[in-house]
Design a protein around this motif. Sequence first.
Motif, short mmCIF file in Angstrom:
data_model
loop_
_atom_site.label_atom_id
_atom_site.label_comp_id
_atom_site.label_asym_id
_atom_site.label_seq_id
_atom_site.Cartn_x
_atom_site.Cartn_y
_atom_site.Cartn_z
N LEU A 12 69.95 31.20 67.65
CA LEU A 12 70.17 32.54 67.11
C LEU A 12 71.34 33.14 67.88
CD1 LEU A 12 69.37 34.95 65.30
CD2 LEU A 12 67.84 35.67 67.15
N THR A 13 72.29 33.74 67.14
CA THR A 13 73.46 34.34 67.79
C THR A 13 73.36 35.86 67.76
OG1 THR A 13 74.86 34.60 65.83
CG2 THR A 13 74.85 32.42 66.89
N SER A 14 74.22 36.49 68.53
CA SER A 14 74.24 37.95 68.61
C SER A 14 74.64 38.61 67.28
CB SER A 14 75.19 38.40 69.72
OG SER A 14 76.49 37.88 69.50
N ASN A 15 75.29 37.87 66.39
CA ASN A 15 75.66 38.39 65.08
C ASN A 15 74.66 38.02 63.99
OD1 ASN A 15 77.94 39.72 65.96
ND2 ASN A 15 79.30 38.03 65.51
N GLY A 16 73.51 37.47 64.40
CA GLY A 16 72.45 37.15 63.45
C GLY A 16 72.54 35.81 62.77
N ILE A 17 73.49 34.98 63.15
CA ILE A 17 73.57 33.63 62.60
C ILE A 17 72.46 32.81 63.23
CG2 ILE A 17 74.96 31.54 62.44
CD1 ILE A 17 77.44 33.41 62.58
N SER A 18 71.72 32.10 62.39
CA SER A 18 70.64 31.26 62.92
C SER A 18 70.62 29.93 62.19
CB SER A 18 69.29 31.97 62.78
OG SER A 18 68.98 32.15 61.42
N GLY A 19 70.04 28.96 62.84
CA GLY A 19 69.94 27.64 62.23
C GLY A 19 69.57 26.61 63.25
N ILE A 20 69.56 25.37 62.79
CA ILE A 20 69.24 24.23 63.66
C ILE A 20 70.53 23.50 63.98
CG2 ILE A 20 67.91 22.10 63.87
CD1 ILE A 20 66.20 24.68 63.63
N PHE A 21 70.79 23.37 65.27
CA PHE A 21 71.98 22.67 65.77
C PHE A 21 71.57 21.26 66.18
CE2 PHE A 21 74.77 21.88 69.59
CZ PHE A 21 75.90 21.53 68.85
N ASP A 22 72.19 20.27 65.56
CA ASP A 22 71.92 18.86 65.84
C ASP A 22 72.86 18.39 66.95
OD1 ASP A 22 71.27 16.18 65.82
OD2 ASP A 22 72.05 15.80 63.79
N MET A 27 83.85 36.85 70.10
CA MET A 27 83.14 35.58 70.05
C MET A 27 81.64 35.86 70.04
SD MET A 27 83.20 32.40 72.76
CE MET A 27 84.58 31.51 72.10
N ASP A 28 80.95 35.16 69.17
CA ASP A 28 79.50 35.27 69.07
C ASP A 28 78.84 34.71 70.32
OD1 ASP A 28 77.79 36.37 67.25
OD2 ASP A 28 77.91 34.73 65.83
N LYS A 29 77.77 35.35 70.73
CA LYS A 29 77.02 34.90 71.90
C LYS A 29 75.69 34.29 71.43
CE LYS A 29 75.34 36.57 76.32
NZ LYS A 29 75.27 37.69 77.23
N ILE A 30 75.30 33.18 72.03
CA ILE A 30 74.01 32.57 71.73
C ILE A 30 72.95 33.36 72.48
CG2 ILE A 30 72.60 30.48 71.84
CD1 ILE A 30 75.06 30.20 70.00
N ILE A 31 71.95 33.88 71.77
CA ILE A 31 70.91 34.65 72.44
C ILE A 31 69.56 33.93 72.44
CG2 ILE A 31 72.02 36.88 72.08
CD1 ILE A 31 70.14 37.37 69.73
N LYS A 32 69.44 32.87 71.62
CA LYS A 32 68.22 32.08 71.62
C LYS A 32 68.58 30.63 71.41
CE LYS A 32 65.12 31.88 68.12
NZ LYS A 32 64.05 32.31 67.18
N ALA A 33 68.03 29.76 72.26
CA ALA A 33 68.23 28.31 72.15
C ALA A 33 66.90 27.63 72.48
CB ALA A 33 69.33 27.85 73.10
N ILE A 34 66.19 27.24 71.44
CA ILE A 34 64.88 26.62 71.62
C ILE A 34 65.00 25.13 71.30
CG2 ILE A 34 62.49 26.55 70.83
CD1 ILE A 34 62.82 29.53 70.13
N PRO A 35 64.76 24.26 72.31
CA PRO A 35 64.87 22.82 72.05
C PRO A 35 63.76 22.35 71.11
CG PRO A 35 64.01 23.21 74.26
CD PRO A 35 64.37 24.55 73.68
N LEU A 36 64.13 21.48 70.20
CA LEU A 36 63.20 20.89 69.24
C LEU A 36 63.19 19.38 69.42
CD1 LEU A 36 64.46 22.91 66.14
CD2 LEU A 36 62.50 23.47 67.60
N ASP A 37 62.35 18.72 68.68
CA ASP A 37 62.32 17.26 68.72
C ASP A 37 63.61 16.70 68.11
OD1 ASP A 37 59.78 17.27 69.84
OD2 ASP A 37 58.79 17.20 67.88
N ASP A 38 63.88 15.45 68.38
CA ASP A 38 65.00 14.73 67.79
C ASP A 38 66.35 15.33 68.16
OD1 ASP A 38 65.94 12.53 66.38
OD2 ASP A 38 66.05 13.64 64.50
N TYR A 39 66.47 15.87 69.37
CA TYR A 39 67.73 16.37 69.92
C TYR A 39 68.36 17.46 69.06
CZ TYR A 39 67.05 12.37 72.90
OH TYR A 39 66.52 11.48 73.76
N SER A 40 67.53 18.37 68.61
CA SER A 40 67.99 19.54 67.87
C SER A 40 67.60 20.80 68.63
CB SER A 40 67.36 19.57 66.48
OG SER A 40 67.77 18.46 65.73
N ILE A 41 68.30 21.89 68.34
CA ILE A 41 68.04 23.16 69.01
C ILE A 41 68.04 24.27 67.97
CG2 ILE A 41 68.86 24.79 70.76
CD1 ILE A 41 70.33 22.40 72.06
N GLU A 42 67.00 25.09 68.00
CA GLU A 42 66.97 26.28 67.14
C GLU A 42 67.84 27.35 67.80
OE1 GLU A 42 63.82 29.63 65.55
OE2 GLU A 42 63.04 27.75 66.33
#
Length: 77
Positions: free
Chosen positions: A18-28, A1-16
Amino acid sequence: MDKIIKAIPLDDYSIEILTSNGISGIFDVKPYLKGSAFNELKNPSYFKLVRPAHHGISWPHEQDLSSDTIIYDIQNA
């Protein structure tokens, strides 16, 4: 299972994310705010307290979302 290694809160209830396998994006998070378990996240100050935890993200009062949910949403956005 991938581990979340970065979770940066953004405006409008989104989170930046980054996972341990390099998957990145904006989670709404907005679609999840409809459930009563996540009511407290509607407070912008509290929402910004998100942090990586276990294999997902969590907030101080134990609301959490799994990395599987987060990755699925990012990849299907």
